[in-house]
Scaffold this motif. Structure first.
Motif, PDB file in Angstrom:
ATOM      1  N   GLY A   1       0.670  -1.249  -0.177  1.00 12.77           N
ATOM      2  CA  GLY A   1       0.138   0.113  -0.034  1.00 12.77           C
ATOM      3  C   GLY A   1       0.754   1.053  -0.001  1.00 12.77           C
ATOM      4  O   GLY A   1       0.195   2.451   0.150  1.00 12.77           O
ATOM      5  N   GLY A   2       2.124   1.091  -0.098  1.00 10.10           N
ATOM      6  CA  GLY A   2       3.157   2.310  -0.164  1.00 10.10           C
ATOM      7  C   GLY A   2       3.592   2.857   1.011  1.00 10.10           C
ATOM      8  O   GLY A   2       4.464   3.941   0.985  1.00 10.10           O
ATOM      9  N   TRP A   3       3.504   2.114   2.106  1.00  2.38           N
ATOM     10  CA  TRP A   3       4.152   2.267   3.199  1.00  2.38           C
ATOM     11  C   TRP A   3       5.487   1.734   3.140  1.00  2.38           C
ATOM     12  O   TRP A   3       5.799   0.611   2.440  1.00  2.38           O
ATOM     13  N   GLU A   4       6.492   2.413   3.979  1.00  4.36           N
ATOM     14  CA  GLU A   4       7.885   1.971   3.996  1.00  4.36           C
ATOM     15  C   GLU A   4       8.398   1.770   5.348  1.00  4.36           C
ATOM     16  O   GLU A   4       7.948   2.066   6.420  1.00  4.36           O
ATOM     17  N   LEU A   5       9.197   0.557   5.436  1.00  6.61           N
ATOM     18  CA  LEU A   5       9.677   0.263   6.937  1.00  6.61           C
ATOM     19  C   LEU A   5      10.501   1.386   7.470  1.00  6.61           C
ATOM     20  O   LEU A   5      11.125   2.261   6.680  1.00  6.61           O
ATOM     21  N   PHE A   6      10.167   1.644   8.944  1.00  5.97           N
ATOM     22  CA  PHE A   6      11.001   2.643   9.571  1.00  5.97           C
ATOM     23  C   PHE A   6      11.740   2.013  10.740  1.00  5.97           C
ATOM     24  O   PHE A   6      10.851   1.455  11.753  1.00  5.97           O
ATOM     25  N   GLY A   7      12.951   1.863  10.726  1.00 10.42           N
ATOM     26  CA  GLY A   7      13.670   1.211  11.926  1.00 10.42           C
ATOM     27  C   GLY A   7      13.248  -0.357  11.587  1.00 10.42           C
ATOM     28  O   GLY A   7      12.830  -0.917  10.993  1.00 10.42           O
ATOM     29  N   ASN A   8      13.961  -0.676  12.705  1.00 17.87           N
ATOM     30  CA  ASN A   8      13.957  -2.405  12.955  1.00 17.87           C
ATOM     31  C   ASN A   8      12.867  -2.863  13.578  1.00 17.87           C
ATOM     32  O   ASN A   8      12.271  -2.450  14.511  1.00 17.87           O
ATOM     33  N   PRO A   9      12.379  -4.117  13.220  1.00 15.57           N
ATOM     34  CA  PRO A   9      11.445  -4.958  13.928  1.00 15.57           C
ATOM     35  C   PRO A   9      11.651  -5.180  15.407  1.00 15.57           C
ATOM     36  O   PRO A   9      12.878  -4.966  15.834  1.00 15.57           O
ATOM     37  N   ALA A  10      10.645  -5.331  16.092  1.00 10.64           N
ATOM     38  CA  ALA A  10      10.804  -5.744  17.543  1.00 10.64           C
ATOM     39  C   ALA A  10      10.066  -6.931  17.940  1.00 10.64           C
ATOM     40  O   ALA A  10       9.130  -7.078  17.139  1.00 10.64           O
ATOM     41  N   TYR A  11      10.631  -7.423  18.891  1.00  9.85           N
ATOM     42  CA  TYR A  11      10.055  -8.850  19.284  1.00  9.85           C
ATOM     43  C   TYR A  11      10.003  -9.070  20.658  1.00  9.85           C
ATOM     44  O   TYR A  11      11.228  -9.003  21.215  1.00  9.85           O
ATOM     45  N   ALA A  12       8.951  -9.387  21.278  1.00  9.04           N
ATOM     46  CA  ALA A  12       8.982  -9.561  22.588  1.00  9.04           C
ATOM     47  C   ALA A  12       7.936 -10.424  23.159  1.00  9.04           C
ATOM     48  O   ALA A  12       7.011 -10.607  22.575  1.00  9.04           O
ATOM     49  N   TYR A  13       8.034 -10.831  24.315  1.00  6.63           N
ATOM     50  CA  TYR A  13       7.105 -11.959  25.044  1.00  6.63           C
ATOM     51  C   TYR A  13       5.910 -11.411  25.715  1.00  6.63           C
ATOM     52  O   TYR A  13       6.328 -10.352  26.414  1.00  6.63           O
ATOM     53  N   ASP A  14       4.820 -11.650  25.363  1.00  4.79           N
ATOM     54  CA  ASP A  14       3.806 -10.964  26.151  1.00  4.79           C
ATOM     55  C   ASP A  14       3.557 -12.048  27.222  1.00  4.79           C
ATOM     56  O   ASP A  14       2.612 -12.952  26.913  1.00  4.79           O
ATOM     57  N   PRO A  15       3.594 -11.596  28.298  1.00  5.78           N
ATOM     58  CA  PRO A  15       3.203 -12.492  29.392  1.00  5.78           C
ATOM     59  C   PRO A  15       1.755 -12.833  29.635  1.00  5.78           C
ATOM     60  O   PRO A  15       1.432 -13.679  30.405  1.00  5.78           O
ATOM     61  N   LYS A  16       1.063 -11.611  29.389  1.00  5.55           N
ATOM     62  CA  LYS A  16      -0.381 -11.917  29.477  1.00  5.55           C
ATOM     63  C   LYS A  16      -1.061 -13.122  28.660  1.00  5.55           C
ATOM     64  O   LYS A  16      -1.845 -13.885  29.097  1.00  5.55           O
ATOM     65  N   THR A  17      -0.446 -13.161  27.659  1.00  3.79           N
ATOM     66  CA  THR A  17      -1.038 -14.355  26.493  1.00  3.79           C
ATOM     67  C   THR A  17      -0.010 -15.488  26.606  1.00  3.79           C
ATOM     68  O   THR A  17      -0.328 -16.558  25.957  1.00  3.79           O
ATOM     69  N   GLY A  18       1.009 -15.292  26.800  1.00  5.56           N
ATOM     70  CA  GLY A  18       2.121 -16.270  26.883  1.00  5.56           C
ATOM     71  C   GLY A  18       2.575 -16.471  25.411  1.00  5.56           C
ATOM     72  O   GLY A  18       3.148 -17.590  25.189  1.00  5.56           O
ATOM     73  N   LYS A  19       2.587 -15.518  24.646  1.00  5.10           N
ATOM     74  CA  LYS A  19       3.050 -15.479  23.228  1.00  5.10           C
ATOM     75  C   LYS A  19       4.003 -14.508  22.936  1.00  5.10           C
ATOM     76  O   LYS A  19       4.097 -13.601  23.655  1.00  5.10           O
ATOM     77  N   MET A  20       4.691 -14.856  21.880  1.00  6.54           N
ATOM     78  CA  MET A  20       5.762 -13.518  21.293  1.00  6.54           C
ATOM     79  C   MET A  20       4.859 -12.851  20.519  1.00  6.54           C
ATOM     80  O   MET A  20       3.996 -13.210  19.836  1.00  6.54           O
ATOM     81  N   ARG A  21       5.222 -11.640  20.398  1.00  7.65           N
ATOM     82  CA  ARG A  21       4.896 -10.497  19.638  1.00  7.65           C
ATOM     83  C   ARG A  21       5.784  -9.877  18.888  1.00  7.65           C
ATOM     84  O   ARG A  21       6.876  -9.554  19.401  1.00  7.65           O
ATOM     85  N   CYS A  22       5.369  -9.332  17.507  1.00 10.18           N
ATOM     86  CA  CYS A  22       6.214  -8.488  16.629  1.00 10.18           C
ATOM     87  C   CYS A  22       5.711  -7.188  16.499  1.00 10.18           C
ATOM     88  O   CYS A  22       4.340  -7.119  16.728  1.00 10.18           O
ATOM     89  N   ALA A  23       6.593  -6.397  16.331  1.00 11.57           N
ATOM     90  CA  ALA A  23       6.215  -4.959  15.928  1.00 11.57           C
ATOM     91  C   ALA A  23       7.037  -4.546  14.695  1.00 11.57           C
ATOM     92  O   ALA A  23       8.468  -4.725  14.780  1.00 11.57           O
ATOM     93  N   GLN A  24       6.381  -3.598  13.953  1.00 13.23           N
ATOM     94  CA  GLN A  24       7.263  -3.046  12.879  1.00 13.23           C
ATOM     95  C   GLN A  24       6.455  -1.496  12.715  1.00 13.23           C
ATOM     96  O   GLN A  24       5.380  -1.562  12.346  1.00 13.23           O
TER      97      GLN A  24
END
Length: 67
Positions: A25-48
């Motif tokens: 859709g024309g968006w560009e990556l800005f910075g590096n992705p992040a990866y963290a553990y969500d203790p509430k759900t017990g799962k890993m989450r990604c962010a970009q």
């Protein structure tokens, strides 16, 4: 205006599809992705972070996902 969004999702293919759709859709990556553990759900989450230059001025009511 330069629009900014932070895409987040559980660490599944859904996250990759969300980022791929934004890039298509024309968006560009800005910075590096992040990866963290969500203790509430017990799962890993990604962010970009993504950015996109769009005409007009910023307004708080803008739906950034529709730009």
């Amino acid at each position: 205006m330069r629009a900014y969004r932070l895409l987040t999702e559980e660490d599944t293919s859904a996250f990759c599809h969300k980022v791929s759709a934004a890039l298509d859709g024309g968006w560009e990556l800005f910075g590096n992705p992040a990866y963290a553990y969500d203790p509430k759900t017990g799962k890993m989450r990604c962010a970009q972070a993504v950015i996109k230059d769009v005409p007009g001025d910023y307004a708080p009511h803008l739906n950034l996902g529709e730009l």
